[in-house]
Write an enzyme that holds these catalytic residues in place. Structure first.
Site, PDB file in Angstrom:
ATOM      1  N   ASP A  78     -10.008   2.725   8.110  1.00 59.37           N
ATOM      2  CA  ASP A  78      -9.970   3.932   7.269  1.00 59.37           C
ATOM      3  C   ASP A  78     -11.041   4.917   7.727  1.00 59.37           C
ATOM      4  O   ASP A  78     -10.777   6.113   7.873  1.00 59.37           O
ATOM      5  CB  ASP A  78     -10.233   3.585   5.796  1.00 59.37           C
TER       6      ASP A  78
ATOM      7  N   HIS B 143      -4.622   6.890  -0.285  1.00 58.49           N
ATOM      8  CA  HIS B 143      -3.819   5.681  -0.132  1.00 58.49           C
ATOM      9  C   HIS B 143      -4.326   4.629  -1.103  1.00 58.49           C
ATOM     10  O   HIS B 143      -5.378   4.804  -1.715  1.00 58.49           O
ATOM     11  CB  HIS B 143      -3.776   5.188   1.327  1.00 58.49           C
TER      12      HIS B 143
ATOM     13  N   GLU C 288       0.843  -1.193   0.000  1.00 56.27           N
ATOM     14  CA  GLU C 288       0.000   0.000   0.000  1.00 56.27           C
ATOM     15  C   GLU C 288       0.880   1.245   0.000  1.00 56.27           C
ATOM     16  O   GLU C 288       2.001   1.238   0.525  1.00 56.27           O
ATOM     17  CB  GLU C 288      -0.951   0.021   1.215  1.00 56.27           C
TER      18      GLU C 288
ATOM     19  N   HIS D 219      -5.236   0.513  -2.263  1.00 56.44           N
ATOM     20  CA  HIS D 219      -5.762  -0.762  -1.752  1.00 56.44           C
ATOM     21  C   HIS D 219      -5.525  -1.854  -2.792  1.00 56.44           C
ATOM     22  O   HIS D 219      -5.688  -1.589  -3.990  1.00 56.44           O
ATOM     23  CB  HIS D 219      -7.276  -0.668  -1.530  1.00 56.44           C
TER      24      HIS D 219
END
Ligand SMILES: [Zn+2]
Length: 172
Positions: free
Chosen positions: A119, A106, A42, A108
């Site tokens: 999150d 970010h 990630e 995934h």
């Protein structure tokens, strides 16, 4: 498995009907961190952007990339490096306050990304506690095939998933 990503512009509709646009330079960076390979960890960073004058539109001009002190694994990213905050201050200063901290991104390892419960917890905390110049923060998750965006309001931390303006990014 091979995924083909169309390099077209990505735009979303904000809750106030303004348009959120990701410029080509930051979009290139986001696309670079799609977790297409099983070994890809990630990634994440901050979103830096402009509130477009006389409109409700927001343009993401820059994003920061993962740095050496950030914690990265296949299923987790934690922003730990002081570089991100440094860049926020630097961009703000150099542009006389035109480029602001507007949110975070970010990646995934999911085809079409959805926020984890962690999150959501983190997004609510940030929208409440972070210092920023708007009534909401923007959160982007870069999936394997699609990029999705959410807003979280400062006043009551309500989360809204944004609709995409320009078609699907996926190609066959
Ligand atoms: Zn996540």
């Amino acid at each position: 498995m091979k995924f083909v990503v169309k390099k077209e512009k990505v735009e979303f509709i904000l809750p106030n009907r303004g348009i959120l646009k990701i410029s080509s330079e930051p979009l290139k960076i986001l696309n670079k961190f799609r977790q297409i390979d099983i070994s890809n960890r990630e990634a994440g960073g901050v979103l830096l952007g402009r509130f477009v004058l006389d409109s409700d539109n927001i343009v993401i001009d820059k994003v920061t990339s993962p740095q050496s002190k950030d914690r990265r694994s296949r299923f987790a990213f934690k922003k730990m490096d002081s570089y991100h905050q440094h860049r926020i201050t630097q961009e703000w200063t150099e542009t006389g306050g035109k480029i602001n901290y507007i949110g975070e991104w970010h990646s995934h390892p999911e085809i079409n990304p959805n926020p984890s419960s962690l999150d959501i917890q983190e997004w609510k905390r940030k929208s409440k506690e972070d210092v920023y110049d708007n009534s909401f923060l923007i959160f982007i998750i870069v999936g394997i095939e699609s990029i999705s965006a959410w807003t979280v309001t400062k006043v009551d931390q309500s989360i809204i998933k944004l609709d995409v303006v320009h078609g699907k990014e996926k190609t066959e």
